[in-house]
Design a protein around this motif. Structure first.
Motif, short mmCIF file in Angstrom:
data_model
loop_
_atom_site.label_atom_id
_atom_site.label_comp_id
_atom_site.label_asym_id
_atom_site.label_seq_id
_atom_site.Cartn_x
_atom_site.Cartn_y
_atom_site.Cartn_z
N LYS A 232 0.82 -1.21 0.00
CA LYS A 232 0.00 0.00 0.00
C LYS A 232 0.86 1.26 0.00
O LYS A 232 0.52 2.25 -0.66
CB LYS A 232 -0.94 0.01 1.22
CG LYS A 232 -2.01 -1.06 1.19
CD LYS A 232 -3.00 -0.88 0.04
CE LYS A 232 -4.13 -1.90 0.13
NZ LYS A 232 -5.07 -1.79 -1.00
N ARG B 273 2.05 2.14 -3.56
CA ARG B 273 1.05 2.79 -4.39
C ARG B 273 0.88 4.26 -4.00
O ARG B 273 0.75 5.14 -4.87
CB ARG B 273 -0.28 2.05 -4.28
CG ARG B 273 -1.45 2.68 -5.04
CD ARG B 273 -1.11 2.97 -6.50
NE ARG B 273 -0.67 1.77 -7.21
CZ ARG B 273 -0.12 1.81 -8.41
NH1 ARG B 273 0.09 2.96 -9.03
NH2 ARG B 273 0.27 0.69 -9.00
N GLU C 43 1.42 7.57 -6.48
CA GLU C 43 0.42 8.62 -6.62
C GLU C 43 0.99 9.99 -6.25
O GLU C 43 0.70 10.99 -6.91
CB GLU C 43 -0.79 8.29 -5.74
CG GLU C 43 -1.56 7.07 -6.21
CD GLU C 43 -2.65 6.65 -5.24
OE1 GLU C 43 -2.73 7.24 -4.13
OE2 GLU C 43 -3.41 5.72 -5.57
N GLU D 226 7.00 3.71 -10.51
CA GLU D 226 6.07 2.62 -10.83
C GLU D 226 6.84 1.31 -10.99
O GLU D 226 6.42 0.26 -10.49
CB GLU D 226 5.29 2.93 -12.10
CG GLU D 226 4.30 1.85 -12.50
CD GLU D 226 3.07 1.77 -11.62
OE1 GLU D 226 2.59 0.63 -11.39
OE2 GLU D 226 2.59 2.82 -11.16
N HIS E 235 7.88 0.21 -7.58
CA HIS E 235 6.74 -0.31 -6.82
C HIS E 235 6.44 -1.76 -7.21
O HIS E 235 6.20 -2.60 -6.33
CB HIS E 235 5.52 0.59 -7.07
CG HIS E 235 4.24 0.05 -6.53
ND1 HIS E 235 4.09 -0.36 -5.22
CD2 HIS E 235 3.02 -0.16 -7.14
CE1 HIS E 235 2.84 -0.78 -5.04
NE2 HIS E 235 2.19 -0.69 -6.18
N GLU F 94 -4.79 -4.33 -6.28
CA GLU F 94 -3.64 -4.55 -5.39
C GLU F 94 -4.11 -5.09 -4.04
O GLU F 94 -3.78 -4.57 -2.98
CB GLU F 94 -2.82 -3.27 -5.23
CG GLU F 94 -2.21 -2.79 -6.54
CD GLU F 94 -1.22 -1.65 -6.38
OE1 GLU F 94 -1.37 -0.87 -5.42
OE2 GLU F 94 -0.31 -1.53 -7.21
#
Length: 434
Positions: free
Chosen positions: A136, A139, A143, A379, A382, A408
């Motif tokens: 989490k 992500r 963002e 990205e 991640h 996810e």
């Protein structure tokens, strides 16, 4: 005393960004004021000044258009850099409009919180691997980077190493046919960290801010310095510490650009009888189902043995790629070998090169000036870091699970799904008890 915190589920994302981590009050307009020319001086602040930071500083100083202006560190014994401002709280760096970018070399549990705050402050970011402490978190960082239009480079240097770029290019061109399976390994002999009891932290260490947003654990000598890698609250085990590099180029060569659909794993503490919480032995499989039709599936395999000096191809770190017309062996130690069908050796014209941090930092600096996408954009970081988290979860729970790449989330396994996030302390909001 255990501290209160929030579970960072979907409903608490904004609270995490704006409240729990007390975002520095700097306008995101600063992003537009950063270096816009490759020849313009880029002023950099370092967050964390431990062992890894020493080598990163050396690489930064090889680039003539960069200058290290400030270093944030909670350990007074590490404030030894002459001619550089030292601060206790990295928010002072984020509040400084003269600083264009930050390099984050803290323990893992600080990577995402510090990086998100830096993005919000309009600073470009180089964040050490793994970029996150949970799926989490990763992500949220993606963002934050997108929202604030800043360059974020993940510290997986293989992405800027010419040998790796050329080798993956050959795989893409079909040199061994269609790549179906990649297997990577992290095999080495680690040290026993012993068994200790909590004690008072040294006066030179601000342990409250060292723990920061993590759930509280009292000070213990083998939980700090390099020992933090092996505790759930602070690290990601050796899968996230060293194995992440091999997982990264294994995923890259396999040609998958999403999360896996299935995870299976076995492992545990097969050798060490000490305070480490993470496994010394892991065998993890990730399946990518493609479009779900026969022939589109791919598998990534990770093997870890931290008690051995016997490893494939005489390299502690490496990957094998299996294609429909051959096999490639590749290592970040600067080795490559190509086999055709029936294991017939083939020549490959790729210049050997070990993973190159200087080029990776150079790529980040160039992208700050040009605005281009870095080689290990966030990205990409991640997706790779999440494999480490998912593998650790599967071993910790002693079972596999299905994973939904779009949401996810773990499918039909609430306990595994809960481990995709964690609780946080509001350590800046009020004094905490030890």
């Amino acid at each position: 005393m255990k501290q209160g915190g929030i579970v960072m589920n979907h409903q608490h994302r904004r609270k995490f960004i704006k409240s729990s981590l007390a975002i520095a009050s700097v306008s995101t307009a600063n992003a537009a004021q950063t270096a816009s020319s490759a020849n313009q001086e880029i002023r950099i602040g370092l967050i964390g000044n431990g062992g890894r930071s020493a080598s990163l500083k050396a690489e930064l100083r090889k680039h003539p258009n960069t200058v290290i202006t400030s270093i944030a560190e909670v350990n007074a014994e590490r404030k030894q850099d002459e001619g550089v401002e030292h601060v206790d709280d990295f928010r002072e760096i984020l509040d400084n409009p003269a600083i264009d970018a930050v390099l984050i070399a803290t323990p893992d549990h600080w990577h995402t919180p510090a990086a998100i705050l830096a993005c919000q402050a309009g600073k470009h970011v180089y964040v050490e691997k793994p970029c996150s402490h949970t799926v989490k978190e990763g992500r949220l960082l993606v963002e934050a980077a997108t929202r604030n239009k800043v360059i974020v480079q993940h510290g997986t240097q293989v992405r800027s190493t010419d040998m790796m770029i050329e080798a993956v290019g050959l795989l893409r061109d079909g040199i061994i046919g269609e790549v179906k399976v990649a297997k990577c390994w992290n095999v080495q002999r680690r040290a026993n960290i012993g068994k200790q009891q909590p004690s008072e932290p040294p006066q030179t260490l601000d342990y409250q801010n060292w723990v920061g947003p993590a759930e509280w654990l009292p000070y213990q000598t083998n939980r700090v310095n390099s020992g933090w890698h092996w505790f759930y609250n602070f690290g990601t085990g050796d899968m996230g510490n060293d194995g992440v590099h091999d997982i990264d180029y294994a995923r890259w060569g396999l040609g998958v650009d999403t999360h896996p659909n299935r995870v299976a794993a076995v492992g545990g503490k097969y050798f060490f009888d000490d305070d480490q919480q993470f496994p010394d032995t892991q065998n993890v499989l990730f399946e990518y189902q493609g479009d779900g039709k026969p022939g589109s599936q791919k598998t990534l395999i990770y093997e870890q043995r931290l008690w051995s000096t016997n490893y494939p191809h005489h390299t502690d770190s490496g990957a094998e790629f299996y294609g429909t017309d051959g096999q490639m062996y590749l290592s970040r130690r600067g080795k490559i070998e190509l086999l055709g069908p029936r294991n017939i050796k083939r020549d490959v014209k790729v210049v050997a090169e070990s993973q190159n941090t200087e080029k990776h930092i150079g790529n980040w600096i160039d992208c700050i000036g040009s605005g281009k996408k870095p080689n290990a954009d966030i990205e990409t970081g991640h997706l790779t870091s999440s494999l480490c988290h998912l593998g650790n979860i599967a071993v910790r729970l002693a079972r596999g699970f299905e994973f939904d790449p779009d949401s996810e989330s773990v499918v039909n396994d609430p306990q595994a799904n809960q481990l995709l996030t964690k609780k946080y302390r509001d350590h800046w909001g009020k004094p905490t008890s030890t």
